[in-house]
Structure formats: C-alpha cells, structure tokens
Design a protein around this motif. Structure first.
Motif, PDB file in Angstrom:
ATOM      1  N   LYS A 153     -46.488 -53.685 -13.312  1.00  0.00           N
ATOM      2  CA  LYS A 153     -46.206 -54.979 -12.541  1.00  0.00           C
ATOM      3  C   LYS A 153     -47.056 -54.941 -11.327  1.00  0.00           C
ATOM      4  CE  LYS A 153     -44.674 -56.394 -16.228  1.00  0.00           C
ATOM      5  NZ  LYS A 153     -45.533 -56.792 -17.262  1.00  0.00           N
ATOM      6  N   LEU A 154     -46.553 -53.629 -10.730  1.00  0.00           N
ATOM      7  CA  LEU A 154     -47.099 -53.531  -9.108  1.00  0.00           C
ATOM      8  C   LEU A 154     -48.749 -53.436  -9.198  1.00  0.00           C
ATOM      9  CD1 LEU A 154     -46.607 -53.514  -6.063  1.00  0.00           C
ATOM     10  CD2 LEU A 154     -46.329 -51.113  -6.446  1.00  0.00           C
ATOM     11  N   VAL A 155     -49.264 -52.722 -10.316  1.00  0.00           N
ATOM     12  CA  VAL A 155     -50.847 -52.926 -10.107  1.00  0.00           C
ATOM     13  C   VAL A 155     -51.265 -54.116 -10.519  1.00  0.00           C
ATOM     14  CG1 VAL A 155     -52.660 -52.018 -11.928  1.00  0.00           C
ATOM     15  CG2 VAL A 155     -50.841 -50.409 -11.252  1.00  0.00           C
ATOM     16  N   LEU A 212     -50.646 -53.975   0.606  1.00  0.00           N
ATOM     17  CA  LEU A 212     -50.349 -52.986   1.665  1.00  0.00           C
ATOM     18  C   LEU A 212     -49.035 -52.099   1.206  1.00  0.00           C
ATOM     19  CD1 LEU A 212     -50.498 -54.772   5.131  1.00  0.00           C
ATOM     20  CD2 LEU A 212     -52.009 -52.870   4.240  1.00  0.00           C
ATOM     21  N   TYR A 213     -48.185 -52.780   0.377  1.00  0.00           N
ATOM     22  CA  TYR A 213     -46.997 -51.921   0.100  1.00  0.00           C
ATOM     23  C   TYR A 213     -47.258 -50.925  -1.180  1.00  0.00           C
ATOM     24  CZ  TYR A 213     -42.804 -51.242  -2.923  1.00  0.00           C
ATOM     25  OH  TYR A 213     -41.751 -50.449  -3.619  1.00  0.00           O
ATOM     26  N   ALA A 214     -48.366 -51.483  -2.138  1.00  0.00           N
ATOM     27  CA  ALA A 214     -48.932 -50.469  -3.026  1.00  0.00           C
ATOM     28  C   ALA A 214     -49.543 -49.230  -2.436  1.00  0.00           C
ATOM     29  CB  ALA A 214     -49.831 -51.243  -4.051  1.00  0.00           C
ATOM     30  N   LEU A 215     -50.496 -49.642  -1.363  1.00  0.00           N
ATOM     31  CA  LEU A 215     -50.911 -48.620  -0.528  1.00  0.00           C
ATOM     32  C   LEU A 215     -49.994 -47.276  -0.138  1.00  0.00           C
ATOM     33  CD1 LEU A 215     -53.816 -47.683   0.220  1.00  0.00           C
ATOM     34  CD2 LEU A 215     -53.668 -48.911   2.515  1.00  0.00           C
ATOM     35  N   TRP A 216     -48.813 -47.993   0.270  1.00  0.00           N
ATOM     36  CA  TRP A 216     -48.016 -46.980   1.023  1.00  0.00           C
ATOM     37  C   TRP A 216     -47.334 -46.199  -0.231  1.00  0.00           C
ATOM     38  CZ3 TRP A 216     -42.741 -47.395   0.082  1.00  0.00           C
ATOM     39  CH2 TRP A 216     -42.086 -46.422   0.400  1.00  0.00           C
ATOM     40  N   ARG A 217     -47.193 -47.137  -1.286  1.00  0.00           N
ATOM     41  CA  ARG A 217     -46.218 -46.268  -2.550  1.00  0.00           C
ATOM     42  C   ARG A 217     -47.111 -45.280  -3.135  1.00  0.00           C
ATOM     43  NH1 ARG A 217     -42.946 -49.404  -7.191  1.00  0.00           N
ATOM     44  NH2 ARG A 217     -42.122 -47.436  -8.437  1.00  0.00           N
ATOM     45  N   TRP A 218     -48.538 -45.490  -3.232  1.00  0.00           N
ATOM     46  CA  TRP A 218     -49.253 -44.744  -3.817  1.00  0.00           C
ATOM     47  C   TRP A 218     -50.361 -43.991  -3.082  1.00  0.00           C
ATOM     48  CZ3 TRP A 218     -50.862 -49.678  -7.102  1.00  0.00           C
ATOM     49  CH2 TRP A 218     -49.873 -50.131  -8.061  1.00  0.00           C
ATOM     50  N   ARG A 219     -49.819 -43.447  -1.961  1.00  0.00           N
ATOM     51  CA  ARG A 219     -50.489 -42.670  -1.071  1.00  0.00           C
ATOM     52  C   ARG A 219     -51.335 -41.613  -1.724  1.00  0.00           C
ATOM     53  NH1 ARG A 219     -45.581 -43.403   1.315  1.00  0.00           N
ATOM     54  NH2 ARG A 219     -44.961 -41.524   0.495  1.00  0.00           N
ATOM     55  N   GLY A 220     -52.726 -41.741  -1.741  1.00  0.00           N
ATOM     56  CA  GLY A 220     -53.734 -40.736  -2.120  1.00  0.00           C
ATOM     57  C   GLY A 220     -54.312 -41.238  -3.457  1.00  0.00           C
ATOM     58  N   SER A 221     -53.419 -42.104  -4.195  1.00  0.00           N
ATOM     59  CA  SER A 221     -54.010 -42.554  -5.569  1.00  0.00           C
ATOM     60  C   SER A 221     -54.003 -44.004  -5.693  1.00  0.00           C
ATOM     61  CB  SER A 221     -52.826 -41.905  -6.759  1.00  0.00           C
ATOM     62  OG  SER A 221     -51.539 -42.520  -6.547  1.00  0.00           O
ATOM     63  N   THR A 260     -57.269 -44.968  -8.044  1.00  0.00           N
ATOM     64  CA  THR A 260     -56.966 -44.354  -9.415  1.00  0.00           C
ATOM     65  C   THR A 260     -56.037 -45.328 -10.160  1.00  0.00           C
ATOM     66  OG1 THR A 260     -57.282 -42.036  -8.258  1.00  0.00           O
ATOM     67  CG2 THR A 260     -55.953 -42.244 -10.600  1.00  0.00           C
ATOM     68  N   LYS A 261     -55.052 -45.837  -9.442  1.00  0.00           N
ATOM     69  CA  LYS A 261     -53.918 -46.557 -10.315  1.00  0.00           C
ATOM     70  C   LYS A 261     -54.601 -47.971 -10.450  1.00  0.00           C
ATOM     71  CE  LYS A 261     -49.769 -44.817  -9.856  1.00  0.00           C
ATOM     72  NZ  LYS A 261     -48.910 -44.558 -10.901  1.00  0.00           N
ATOM     73  N   LEU A 262     -55.469 -48.562  -9.827  1.00  0.00           N
ATOM     74  CA  LEU A 262     -55.879 -49.829  -9.889  1.00  0.00           C
ATOM     75  C   LEU A 262     -57.177 -49.977 -10.674  1.00  0.00           C
ATOM     76  CD1 LEU A 262     -55.863 -51.378  -6.330  1.00  0.00           C
ATOM     77  CD2 LEU A 262     -54.168 -51.429  -8.132  1.00  0.00           C
ATOM     78  N   ARG A 263     -58.105 -48.768 -10.830  1.00  0.00           N
ATOM     79  CA  ARG A 263     -59.266 -48.947 -11.638  1.00  0.00           C
ATOM     80  C   ARG A 263     -59.172 -49.137 -13.108  1.00  0.00           C
ATOM     81  NH1 ARG A 263     -60.717 -44.089  -9.994  1.00  0.00           N
ATOM     82  NH2 ARG A 263     -61.917 -44.886  -8.165  1.00  0.00           N
ATOM     83  N   PRO A 264     -58.359 -48.758 -13.688  1.00  0.00           N
ATOM     84  CA  PRO A 264     -58.250 -49.322 -15.221  1.00  0.00           C
ATOM     85  C   PRO A 264     -58.024 -50.669 -15.585  1.00  0.00           C
ATOM     86  CG  PRO A 264     -57.032 -47.121 -14.681  1.00  0.00           C
ATOM     87  CD  PRO A 264     -57.227 -47.758 -13.529  1.00  0.00           C
ATOM     88  N   VAL A 301     -59.861 -56.967 -15.348  1.00  0.00           N
ATOM     89  CA  VAL A 301     -58.727 -58.084 -15.750  1.00  0.00           C
ATOM     90  C   VAL A 301     -57.793 -58.492 -14.776  1.00  0.00           C
ATOM     91  CG1 VAL A 301     -56.798 -56.396 -16.776  1.00  0.00           C
ATOM     92  CG2 VAL A 301     -56.949 -58.669 -17.755  1.00  0.00           C
ATOM     93  N   GLY A 302     -57.288 -57.655 -13.967  1.00  0.00           N
ATOM     94  CA  GLY A 302     -56.362 -58.278 -12.624  1.00  0.00           C
ATOM     95  C   GLY A 302     -57.206 -58.926 -11.603  1.00  0.00           C
ATOM     96  N   LEU A 303     -58.617 -58.763 -11.385  1.00  0.00           N
ATOM     97  CA  LEU A 303     -59.397 -59.601 -10.747  1.00  0.00           C
ATOM     98  C   LEU A 303     -59.586 -60.887 -11.389  1.00  0.00           C
ATOM     99  CD1 LEU A 303     -61.886 -56.974  -9.244  1.00  0.00           C
ATOM    100  CD2 LEU A 303     -59.834 -58.053  -7.943  1.00  0.00           C
ATOM    101  N   LEU A 304     -59.824 -60.984 -12.600  1.00  0.00           N
ATOM    102  CA  LEU A 304     -59.842 -62.204 -13.398  1.00  0.00           C
ATOM    103  C   LEU A 304     -58.762 -63.203 -13.170  1.00  0.00           C
ATOM    104  CD1 LEU A 304     -61.201 -64.356 -15.452  1.00  0.00           C
ATOM    105  CD2 LEU A 304     -60.209 -62.904 -17.332  1.00  0.00           C
TER     106      LEU A 304
END
Length: 279
Positions: free
Chosen positions: A29-31, A189-198, A201-205, A209-212
């Motif tokens: 859900k965060l993605v 910003l919260y996701a950037l902090w939580r997934w530091r370094g990835s 990678t998390k968002l790409r797949p 559909v997310g941007l739609l």
C-alpha cells in the motif's frame, strides 16, 4: 445542480472508484499511495505555471486541506490493509456525505431539507447493512469498519474545507494544482526515509499503473472541486458517492469478493438514501 454539474460529479465518481481500485490492487500500500500522491504532486507542479494563483483567502484552507488529505491517505491505506475492497470502500465513501451534511450545516450554513433528512436516515440504515454483514458469513471485522469510518470522517472534513476554500480562491484550477502540490509530498518523503537506498527499486514495478491512478485521482477531485463552486456541498458529496456502486462492482468482478445478496440490498439502500439527499 445543473445537468452539466451532475455529469461532472458522476464522471468523478467513476474515476474515483477506479483509482481506489488501483490503490487496493497494488499489494504494497505504501508503494501505491507513494505513486498516487507523488504523481498528483507532479501533475500539480506541471499545471501551476499555467493557471491563476488562488486568492490569499484560500491559502489557509489549502494548508488545512493538505493536512487532512495526508491523514486521509494514512487511514485509507489502513482500511485497505484490514478489509476487503467491497467492504472498506462503501463504508468510507457512504459515511462521508452523512458527515458532510453535518459539517456543511455547522461551517457553511447549508441545512438539509425534509427529503434530505430522510435520505440521511435511509443512508445510515444502508451503511449499517454494508458494514455489519460479514463477507462470506464471517463476523463483522470491527477494526476494518472503524478504519473505514475514520476514513469517511476525514473525507467529509477535507470536502467541507475544500468546498469553502475553492469558492474563496477565485481560481478552481489553481486551487487544484496547489492542493496536489501541498498534499503530495508527505507520503513520498516518508517512503524515501523508510526505503533509504531502494526507493526507485520499490516503485519501478508498479510505476505505470500507480501514475495512472494519480492521473485519475487528480481528474476525479478536480471535477468535484469545480462542482462545489456551482452547487451546495452536501448534494455534490452525496452524488459523488454513487461511486459506491462502481466500487461494489469492481470488488465483485475484479477482486472476486463475495458481496452477497444482503449487502447488495444494503448498498442499494445506501444509494437510495444518497439520492434523497440530492432532492
């Protein structure tokens, strides 16, 4: 409410149910909400240079609305983690116009008439049926119901704030653009902090559909904000929640959730009540 305004709100209802279905379908859900809220921010940034700046009196409402929208995203994520789409969506959306009716009377001096009052009672009965009848014979999932009702209250809060704010702005498109900008950065910003370094990678797949979903979200709410400049808040909120039927259909046919005859009847009762609120 003119036919043009009603058509705009109905289109908003369909697009709203579709972006919520996208958000529910993305497993993480965060993605999903990072892409949807962040994508909305990018759309707002692209739109802002080409539309009028909202009047000074609208900025306090924009600021408060941004906070309420972030709260809404957090509650909606929790609702979709806890409950089925076919239950969480109708409860969240169905409870919102009931809360809007109360808040519009208190803060916007808009009071329901006799038929609207009857619609509130009927909608409450339908809402109870949708909420309390467990899927596939299960007992009601109280945490999921509470989360969905909390989501509905946040929807009502930002609906009234934005209804007053967009009227004060003198520029509905400018209000939409800056609202997307102000509300859109918190979840990424919260996701950037939580997934530091990835982060990427998390968002790409799920990026496409997310941007739609983000585009559908901006379109849906932009139409609602425009409608709120031309009609009373409670009827617009009520008609918008005809998306309940679209959401129920998506839950049944796309997610293969067993909605059940009783809950279909309850959802229908909820829509009848919402219809009476429009009279």
């Amino acid at each position: 409410m003119t036919p043009l305004v009603a058509a705009a709100v109905l289109l908003a209802a369909v697009t709203h149910a579709c972006w919520n279905a996208i958000a529910h379908r993305i497993t993480d859900k965060l993605v999903g909400f990072t892409l949807i809220s962040g994508g909305g921010m990018l759309i707002g940034l692209a739109l802002a240079p080409f539309v009028p700046l909202p009047a000074a009196g609208a900025w306090p409402y924009l600021t408060l609305s941004a906070v309420l929208h972030v709260t809404y995203y957090a509650l909606l994520m929790r609702s979709y983690r806890l409950g089925d789409f076919g239950q969480a969506y109708p409860i969240a959306r169905g409870s919102a116009p009931l809360f809007v009716t109360v808040l519009a009377a208190v803060f916007a001096d808009e009071y329901p008439g006799l038929w609207q009052g009857a619609g509130i009672v009927i909608a409450c009965a339908g809402l109870g049926g949708v909420a309390l009848w467990g899927l596939r014979g299960r007992r009601p999932d109280r945490p999921a119901i509470v989360a969905a009702l909390a989501t509905g209250s946040s929807i009502a809060a930002y609906t009234v704030v934005d209804g007053i704010g967009v009227r004060a702005s003198g520029a509905p498109l400018g209000y939409v653009a800056w609202l997307m900008i102000l509300e859109g950065f918190a979840v990424p910003l919260y996701a950037l902090w939580r997934w530091r370094g990835s982060f990427l990678t998390k968002l790409r797949p799920q990026a496409v559909v997310g941007l739609l979903g983000a585009a559908l979200s901006v379109l849906a709410y932009g139409l609602v904000l425009w409608a709120q400049t031309r009609a009373a808040l409670a009827p617009v909120a009520a008609l918008r929640e005809s998306s309940i039927l679209v959401g129920a259909a998506i839950g049944t046919f796309l997610f293969k959730e067993q909605f059940g005859v009783v809950r279909v009847a309850a959802a229908g009762l909820l829509v009848v009540g919402i219809g009476l609120m429009l009279t």
